[in-house]
Design a protein around this motif. Structure first.
Motif, mmCIF file in Angstrom:
data_model
loop_
_atom_site.group_PDB
_atom_site.id
_atom_site.type_symbol
_atom_site.label_atom_id
_atom_site.label_comp_id
_atom_site.label_asym_id
_atom_site.label_seq_id
_atom_site.Cartn_x
_atom_site.Cartn_y
_atom_site.Cartn_z
ATOM 1 N N VAL B 171 -6.148 -10.608 19.206
ATOM 2 C CA VAL B 171 -6.250 -12.013 19.588
ATOM 3 C C VAL B 171 -6.345 -12.804 18.286
ATOM 4 C CG1 VAL B 171 -7.613 -13.783 20.747
ATOM 5 C CG2 VAL B 171 -7.333 -11.529 21.805
ATOM 6 N N LEU B 172 -5.346 -13.658 18.067
ATOM 7 C CA LEU B 172 -5.266 -14.409 16.807
ATOM 8 C C LEU B 172 -6.235 -15.597 16.840
ATOM 9 C CD1 LEU B 172 -1.385 -14.292 16.596
ATOM 10 C CD2 LEU B 172 -3.006 -12.965 15.208
ATOM 11 N N VAL B 177 -2.222 -13.933 21.899
ATOM 12 C CA VAL B 177 -2.333 -12.476 21.816
ATOM 13 C C VAL B 177 -1.052 -11.915 21.219
ATOM 14 C CG1 VAL B 177 -2.704 -10.351 23.125
ATOM 15 C CG2 VAL B 177 -3.819 -12.486 23.862
ATOM 16 N N ALA B 178 -1.186 -11.091 20.167
ATOM 17 C CA ALA B 178 -0.005 -10.488 19.537
ATOM 18 C C ALA B 178 -0.151 -8.979 19.528
ATOM 19 C CB ALA B 178 0.135 -11.004 18.110
ATOM 20 N N ARG B 179 1.007 -8.279 19.571
ATOM 21 C CA ARG B 179 0.994 -6.814 19.494
ATOM 22 C C ARG B 179 1.855 -6.371 18.325
ATOM 23 N NH1 ARG B 179 -0.975 -4.495 24.393
ATOM 24 N NH2 ARG B 179 -0.217 -2.500 23.643
ATOM 25 N N PHE B 180 1.341 -5.440 17.549
ATOM 26 C CA PHE B 180 2.081 -4.923 16.389
ATOM 27 C C PHE B 180 2.114 -3.402 16.459
ATOM 28 C CE2 PHE B 180 -0.491 -8.614 14.871
ATOM 29 C CZ PHE B 180 0.541 -9.535 14.790
ATOM 30 N N PHE B 197 -4.064 -6.029 9.630
ATOM 31 C CA PHE B 197 -5.248 -6.245 10.470
ATOM 32 C C PHE B 197 -6.253 -5.095 10.361
ATOM 33 C CE2 PHE B 197 -2.529 -9.517 12.148
ATOM 34 C CZ PHE B 197 -3.431 -10.534 12.415
ATOM 35 N N THR B 198 -5.761 -3.906 9.997
ATOM 36 C CA THR B 198 -6.684 -2.786 9.778
ATOM 37 C C THR B 198 -7.413 -3.047 8.464
ATOM 38 O OG1 THR B 198 -5.159 -1.302 10.901
ATOM 39 C CG2 THR B 198 -6.846 -0.282 9.514
ATOM 40 N N GLY B 199 -8.705 -3.188 8.537
ATOM 41 C CA GLY B 199 -9.461 -3.520 7.330
ATOM 42 C C GLY B 199 -9.585 -5.009 7.096
ATOM 43 N N THR B 203 -11.704 -11.146 9.958
ATOM 44 C CA THR B 203 -11.495 -12.464 9.358
ATOM 45 C C THR B 203 -10.148 -13.069 9.746
ATOM 46 O OG1 THR B 203 -10.505 -11.546 7.357
ATOM 47 C CG2 THR B 203 -12.890 -11.883 7.337
ATOM 48 N N LEU B 204 -9.274 -12.257 10.369
ATOM 49 C CA LEU B 204 -7.934 -12.755 10.707
ATOM 50 C C LEU B 204 -7.665 -12.759 12.201
ATOM 51 C CD1 LEU B 204 -5.832 -10.920 7.933
ATOM 52 C CD2 LEU B 204 -6.842 -13.216 7.849
ATOM 53 N N GLY B 205 -8.513 -12.106 12.973
ATOM 54 C CA GLY B 205 -8.288 -12.023 14.412
ATOM 55 C C GLY B 205 -9.213 -10.971 15.002
ATOM 56 N N ILE B 206 -9.113 -10.800 16.319
ATOM 57 C CA ILE B 206 -9.995 -9.851 16.995
ATOM 58 C C ILE B 206 -9.162 -8.745 17.623
ATOM 59 C CG2 ILE B 206 -11.713 -9.567 18.822
ATOM 60 C CD1 ILE B 206 -12.403 -12.554 18.357
ATOM 61 N N ILE B 207 -9.419 -7.524 17.208
ATOM 62 C CA ILE B 207 -8.658 -6.372 17.703
ATOM 63 C C ILE B 207 -9.103 -6.074 19.139
ATOM 64 C CG2 ILE B 207 -8.295 -3.885 17.390
ATOM 65 C CD1 ILE B 207 -8.841 -4.494 14.323
#
Lengths: 423, 460
Positions: B171-172, B177-180, B197-199, B203-207
């Motif tokens: 969730v940005l 909501v984005a999927r990578f 987003f890993t690490g 600070t950039l979004g919610i996994i």
């Protein structure tokens, strides 16, 4: 237990916590609630804030500190050697001092702490229970709401005659090699007197005299658990007086919580009392769970054990395992009975959720914890669940009855007495 | 727009049962496992149960320009979940389902609140493992360990969390909501946003969903304990083992302070007169394990060490009990434990160990050093008392020097704990001005309002 009276001293314990959160992995309450307030490190953080004067003794704070089973799983798992159960007790004592006890508990404790009242109350209860409880084969449920007892809970029938009224004070055997004083505890006295008579039978088979001091009453732990340190101290003194009168080789108990009272709590509560301190320590050194006594001290006569053809499993009561460290001895007794097929639980020392009056005041949460134990029991396919504590037994019986499971719950002492009878 | 309105909207979006506001409860979410950082109270804690609810919370946070702090079990060591500027703590613990185990593609799909150990328990019947094993494996969540890119004991051979994350749902900060990524082994489509987003430390979004790579469980393992009378010999042995083409699953070191403290605490039979010990485990198929164990033994002896191989499971367990006891044993020594994870290239391990000894002497501090020597990730552990202001000043100076040295040796500020609050001030040492600018641009591009976990890594 100095910190029970002088709250700031608990800082020595709280400062050790590095908030790693390892307690989350073992706390049964955290497993259910996922709430930091339920687990040790959250409560320790709250204690720190109270000590720093940042938090008041609010109702919410009292509620959070009520939510602890005192199962000590966190203390065993703690990498820093913190004893969170002690911190919780200290906080409860302080909260009781600042806020007073909850009124329902006040009434129960008043009764518990007065031997005469307690005995009369429960004896009257035993005769009138049919009026209040639906009789069920496996126990009883309440017919009308009694404050604090959830309607669904199946609690055991109270014995018509309490154990203490059932047996003589002196139970001597010819050629006795030892003499023990037996502290029966409330669950044996009022709900499961067969555990008490089993002890007398087992000791007879092992040529041991049993004295059952008639003046004994509740050990006081339920009172201490809720922060009423003054009453708990009076109850401790009373038992030190009662049991110091007898010249015995040992004091034996059949409940981890009662045993813990004699072994740990009495000496700590009476530490600064010049009249009682030494006597309490003397008693503590002589106190054993019955299985500890039979395995480690008296050396049980296994030759006279008859066969029991049954599959059994064993639930380790928290205070038998983590406080008294008597679980191995209980298991040794069970496994030494011919014919027994022993199927261990996957998680034998996980708390059953009973935790004394916790199961009454937090029934749903307590039952959620119990469900894990019931599933574990189911998967063993055992005929009997053996355990070493009356409070756990009540809890297990409730669940087994609610879930219509086939297992019967027995105290380790009853199983052993049965084996002697089958010889 | 007031705090009251914010809470009202959160209650409307998630239901009362997922919104926590009482002060006593907020205290319980003001801290994590990090010592020596501030512990301010959040305004509210929310416990969303699905991605849509997370998106709703972010949208509300954006509307009120209120900071939002994602939190799993709160076991990180960099202050990553501390609600530094008040606002909303977002707990992932109610999103704790293992959505899929796919043995054919060797992946598992999980929600962020799943505990790492629970994932491993679930894949074990398939003969698979999820290798990242931080010390908090029984408590930490997948979401938290992905956000912090946690490491662990097996990093040398198996890598860290980022090597096992194949796909993410996020969730940005704008509420979308984005999927990578996904289940494919190969994926070079556009920028590697899974790695970004890993690490990213929240600070950039919610996994909100993780596709994790699984590997076959090693068939067998051999554990060894090597003893050295000098740090140099131990350091050379570490280099020698790798040079002889053996990559142990685990290659751990303990210095003398740690050995003595552990032995005093756990009584596992460690050699207290040794200057350093190495705890080594090789794993794989039996033939390879036998050959690699022999190679390790040879290198240790060549470097003036003595070595013992665990004969059975009990002896193996003893070795790892000793290792697991390192931090707890040190922690019992003093009330506050400052645990760092400065990491250097493997070839510089000896230099770093000797430097740490000098630092302990210079600042008159108790420092026990242990850690993942094989991957250069040391844990200098400073034993102190946060109440002693004068000593804490010396601790801070020592930590400054340790980080400067790690970077000077070509290493990094953090091998596995992350930057969070605790190490943010050292970032420029390693990244320089140009690197800091890149970080800031990424942060500004994705989170222009600066609502996502403010005060961690980089500020807008």
């Amino acid at each position: 237990m100095d910190y029970l009276r002088q709250f700031p001293e608990i800082e020595q314990e709280t400062i050790k916590c590095m908030k790693c959160g390892n307690c989350q992995a073992v706390c049964p309450l955290y497993q259910e609630t996922k709430s930091e307030g339920a687990v040790a490190r959250g409560k320790i953080k709250l204690t720190e804030e109270v000590l720093e004067g940042k938090l008041e003794y609010t109702q919410r704070l009292a509620k959070i500190f009520e939510t602890c089973l005192q199962c000590k799983a966190c203390a065993v798992a703690c990498p820093c050697g913190v004893e969170p159960d002690k911190i919780v007790l200290a906080a409860r004592a302080k909260l009781a001092q600042e806020r007073g006890l909850p009124s329902i508990k006040k009434l129960i404790f008043k009764v518990l702490s007065s031997p005469a009242l307690f005995k009369t109350g429960l004896a009257v209860g035993a005769r009138t229970q049919g009026l209040f409880f639906k009789q069920r084969e496996d126990g009883q449920s309440t017919r009308i709401p009694i404050s604090g007892i959830v309607l669904r809970r199946v609690i055991p029938k109270l014995a018509k005659t309490s154990f203490l009224n059932m047996v003589p004070e002196n139970n001597n055997v010819p050629d006795a090699r030892m003499t023990v004083a037996f502290f029966s505890g409330c669950t044996t006295n009022f709900a499961y007197p067969n555990v008490g008579t089993s002890i007398i039978e087992i000791m007879k088979q092992n040529k041991i005299n049993v004295i059952v001091p008639k003046a004994q009453h509740c050990c006081g732990l339920p009172v201490l658990m809720h922060g009423d340190v003054a009453t708990a101290t009076e109850m401790a003194k009373s038992h030190v007086d009662i049991f110091s009168k007898y010249q015995v080789d040992a004091i034996i108990t059949v409940c981890g919580t009662c045993g813990e009272s004699f072994q740990t709590n009495y000496p700590e509560l009476l530490k600064d009392d010049p009249e009682y301190s030494e006597k309490a320590q003397m008693l503590a050194k002589k106190t054993y769970d019955f299985a500890q006594f039979l395995v480690d001290v008296a050396v049980l006569d296994k030759s006279k054990l008859g066969p029991i053809d049954a599959t059994v499993t064993y639930h380790v009561p928290c205070h038998i395992g983590r406080s008294m460290k008597a679980a191995q001895q209980q298991l040794e007794i069970i496994k030494s009975i011919p014919g027994i097929k022993f199927k261990p639980l996957k998680d034998p020392d996980r708390c059953c959720g009973g935790a004394g009056s916790f199961s009454l005041t937090h029934y749903d949460l307590s039952y959620d914890i119990l469900k894990h134990k019931l599933d574990d029991i189911k998967s063993t396919g055992a005929d009997y669940v053996i355990t070493g504590c009356g409070s756990c037994r009540m809890q297990l019986n409730d669940g087994i009855s609610q879930e219509k499971m086939p297992q019967k719950v027995l105290h380790t002492a009853e199983l052993l007495a049965q084996a002697y009878q089958n010889a | 727009m007031s705090k009251k309105q914010l809470i009202q909207e959160l209650v409307e979006a998630l239901g009362q049962e997922n919104v926590i506001t009482e002060q006593e409860d907020l205290v319980c979410y003001s801290f994590d496992a990090t010592p020596d950082v501030p512990n301010p109270l959040p305004d509210v804690v929310v416990t969303p149960t699905c991605t849509e609810e997370v998106a709703k919370v972010v949208t509300i946070a954006l509307k009120y320009k209120t900071p939002i702090y994602p939190r799993g079990s709160g076991t990180n060591l960099c202050g990553g979940t501390v609600p530094l500027k008040g606002g909303i703590v977002l707990l992932s613990l109610k999103m704790n389902k293992i959505l899929e185990i796919d043995p054919e593609n060797l992946v598992a799909v999980v929600q962020p609140g799943v505990i790492i150990q629970h994932l491993n328990n679930a894949v074990a019947p398939h003969g698979l493992i999820y290798p990242p094993d931080p010390g908090t494996v029984t408590t930490a969540t997948m979401g938290g360990s992905v956000a912090e890119c946690a490491g662990g004991l097996r990093g040398l051979k198996y890598g860290v969390t980022k090597h096992y994350i194949m796909g993410l749902e996020v969730v940005l900060p704008n509420g979308k909501v984005a999927r990578f990524g996904g289940k494919t082994v190969k994926n070079v489509t556009a920028y590697d946003l899974v790695k970004l987003f890993t690490g990213s430390e929240g600070t950039l979004g919610i996994i909100t969903e993780i596709t994790a790579k699984l590997i076959p469980a090693p068939e067998t393992a051999a554990a060894m304990l090597a003893t050295f009378s000098s740090l140099e010999d131990a350091g050379n042995a570490i280099k020698g083992i790798i040079s002889s083409k053996v990559i142990p699953a685990t290659l751990e070191i303990m210095d003398q302070v740690t050995i003595r403290t552990v032995e005093n605490f756990a009584k596992v039979g460690l050699p207290t007169d040794a200057k350093a010990i190495l705890l080594i485990e090789v794993d794989g198929i039996p033939e390879v394990v036998a050959r690699e164990a022999e190679a390790v033994e040879k290198v240790v002896i060549e470097n003036n060490g003595s070595i013992k191989r665990a004969k059975d499971e009990q002896e193996r367990e003893n070795i790892w009990t000793a290792r697991r006891a390192a931090l707890p044993a040190l922690a019992q020594f003093k009330p506050t434990t400052v645990l760092e994870d400065a990491t250097v290239p493997r070839s510089k391990i000896t230099e770093m160990l000797l430097f740490l000894e000098q630092i302990a002497e210079k600042y008159k501090l108790d420092i026990g050093t242990f850690g993942h020597a094989g991957d250069g990730n040391l844990h200098p552990t400073i034993l102190t008392d946060a109440r002693d202001k004068e000593e804490m000043e010396r601790v801070h100076k020592a930590v400054d020097e340790i980080f400067a040295k790690a970077v000077e040796l070509g290493g990094t500020l953090s091998g596995e704990h992350g930057i969070g609050i605790a190490k943010a001030k050292y970032l420029e040492l390693e990244l320089g001005e140009a690197g800091m600018d890149v970080l800031r641009r990424i942060k500004n591009a994705l989170d222009p309002e600066g609502i996502m976990n403010p005060g961690k890594i980089i500020s807008n």
